[in-house]
Motif scaffolding. Structure first.
Motif: not given
Length: 205
Positions: A129-147
């Motif tokens: 199996e091959k997987h990619i996940t993309i997630s994000s979080s909203i923090e005070p003053g910035h956003v974070v994106v995970f690949v």
């Protein structure tokens, strides 16, 4: 040079084949296919040169107020067909609510597409199996994106090098993709780094 040399060799081989066909008058039914292959190789060279020109003369980001979800979802939509054909499952877990920030949506989309493509290429020779996940979080003053991906990952001793211009572990790469991504994120007053993902592969943050 390596990425230009391969399609250039292909063009020369097909031109030799065309000359033989013209000289002998036989095999003319192969000509349309040969021309198509020459065009594809030529376009690949054009794409490489364009990437190098973009790298040497990067455009300034045109910042607008935008929800971070927009370029993420656009990148996922553009990559979905290729990933499906490669047997790669992509799942997104985006933070609820609006992640409004000043960004160039086209440039951020370019970064995400590059990271998704790199993840897919890292897994292309893997079984299972091959997987990619993309997630994000909203923090005070910035956003974070995970690949993140379930590929082979990036050894710890190479993680500080992969953003350097022309550094690559691939045999058919210019090694400027991640360097461009790093510069785009820096131009947005952000940071780009890589760690090990919970899926076992790499996670770009």
């Amino acid at each position: 040079a390596h990425e230009i040399r391969n399609p250039l060799s292909t063009i020369n081989i097909y031109l030799t084949m065309l000359k033989k066909i013209l000289d002998s008058g036989e095999g003319t039914h192969k000509v349309p296919g040969i021309i198509t292959n020459i065009q594809q190789a030529s376009l690949r060279i054009h794409a490489v040169i364009r990437r190098i020109m973009d790298f040497s003369k990067p455009s300034e980001p045109k910042l607008i107020l935008c929800d971070i979800k927009d370029p993420i979802e656009d990148a996922i939509r553009l990559a979905s067909t290729t990933l499906y054909k490669a047997g790669i499952a992509l799942v997104s877990h985006l933070a609820p609510g609006k992640g409004i920030c000043r960004l160039d949506p086209h440039m951020i989309e370019q970064v995400l597409l590059n990271l998704i493509t790199n993840a897919a290429e890292a897994m292309q020779d893997m079984s299972g199996e091959k997987h990619i996940t993309i997630s994000s979080s909203i923090e005070p003053g910035h956003v974070v994106v995970f690949v993140a991906d379930s590929g082979p990952g990036i050894p710890a001793h190479l993680r500080s090098k992969i953003f350097e211009p022309f550094y690559t572990t691939k045999t058919d790469s210019t090694g400027i993709g991640l360097s461009i991504c790093h510069r785009i994120i820096s131009d947005h007053k952000g940071y780009l780094r890589v760690e090990e993902s919970r899926l076992g592969g790499a996670e770009f943050i």
